[in-house]
Structure formats: structure tokens, C-alpha cells
Design a protein around this motif. Structure first.
Motif, short mmCIF file in Angstrom:
data_model
loop_
_atom_site.label_atom_id
_atom_site.label_comp_id
_atom_site.label_asym_id
_atom_site.label_seq_id
_atom_site.Cartn_x
_atom_site.Cartn_y
_atom_site.Cartn_z
N CYS A 193 -59.01 14.67 -2.06
CA CYS A 193 -58.92 16.06 -2.49
C CYS A 193 -59.88 16.93 -1.69
O CYS A 193 -59.53 18.05 -1.27
CB CYS A 193 -59.23 16.19 -3.98
SG CYS A 193 -57.92 15.58 -5.04
N MET A 194 -61.09 16.43 -1.46
CA MET A 194 -62.07 17.16 -0.66
C MET A 194 -61.57 17.33 0.77
O MET A 194 -61.70 18.40 1.36
CB MET A 194 -63.42 16.44 -0.70
CG MET A 194 -64.07 16.46 -2.07
SD MET A 194 -65.45 15.33 -2.24
CE MET A 194 -66.65 16.07 -1.16
N TYR A 195 -60.99 16.27 1.33
CA TYR A 195 -60.46 16.29 2.69
C TYR A 195 -59.35 17.33 2.82
O TYR A 195 -59.34 18.14 3.75
CB TYR A 195 -59.95 14.89 3.03
CG TYR A 195 -59.35 14.72 4.40
CD1 TYR A 195 -60.17 14.61 5.52
CD2 TYR A 195 -57.98 14.62 4.57
CE1 TYR A 195 -59.63 14.43 6.78
CE2 TYR A 195 -57.43 14.43 5.82
CZ TYR A 195 -58.25 14.34 6.93
OH TYR A 195 -57.72 14.16 8.17
N ASP A 196 -58.43 17.33 1.87
CA ASP A 196 -57.33 18.29 1.90
C ASP A 196 -57.84 19.72 1.79
O ASP A 196 -57.35 20.62 2.47
CB ASP A 196 -56.34 18.02 0.76
CG ASP A 196 -55.45 16.82 1.02
OD1 ASP A 196 -55.36 16.41 2.20
OD2 ASP A 196 -54.85 16.31 0.06
N ALA A 197 -58.82 19.93 0.92
CA ALA A 197 -59.37 21.26 0.75
C ALA A 197 -60.04 21.75 2.04
O ALA A 197 -59.85 22.89 2.46
CB ALA A 197 -60.37 21.28 -0.40
#
Length: 91
Positions: free
Chosen positions: A31-35
Motif C-alpha cells: 500500500c505504501m509502495y502504491d501510494a
């Protein structure tokens, strides 16, 4: 009648949650990567609340993402002191 005891089922939880109710590590990091790739900035406080993790854990996740983005994607992750947030550095 059958006298066999049935096994007690554990309550079902979302795949994104660990047994302790926190967000599972792989899901949180993704999720952090996508954000980050989407142009968003991640603040320590918001990340800790959203994923139910501590500040040191958030910083470990950021360190792993920083290493991955540098090695595989050629991107640089930077910390913006004014906004107190992490984001992808502009080239």
C-alpha cells in the motif's frame, strides 16, 4: 449419533490483517509502495495510524522501500522536512 467433537473455527479475518488486528506487513508495504508511485506523500503519523504499526516499524518499511526503489526502479525516496512526509524525489 456421532460423538465426534468438531474443531472450533477461528474467526475469519481479512487477508490484509494479521492475527493481532494490525495490517499484515506485505499488505502495508505494498500500500505504501502504491501510494508513493501514485505521487502521494506518506507521513509517519498517518502511516502508523492507518496500518496500526509503531514509528520504528514504519521507518523500517520506508527503509526497505527506499532500497527497493533505488535498486530496481532508479527512483529516490526523500523526506520533506517542511511537510514531515516521505515522497518520490523529482528528477
Amino acid at each position: 449419533m456421532n460423538n465426534v467433537k468438531r474443531a472450533r473455527r477461528t474467526p475469519r479475518r481479512k487477508p490484509s490483517q494479521a492475527a493481532n488486528g494490525r495490517t499484515a506487513k506485505p499488505y502495508a508495504v505494498l500500500c505504501m509502495y502504491d501510494a508513493l508511485l501514485g505521487g502521494e506523500y506518506l507521513t509517519v503519523a498517518d502511516g502508523c495510524i492507518k496500518f496500526g504499526i509503531s514509528v520504528p516499524t514504519f521507518r523500517r518499511y520506508i527503509a526497505a522501500l527506499k532500497k527497493h526503489l533505488g535498486e530496481c526502479c532508479g527512483l529516490r525516496l526523500r523526506y520533506d522536512r517542511a511537510g514531515k512526509a516521505y515522497g518520490i524525489a523529482e528528477r
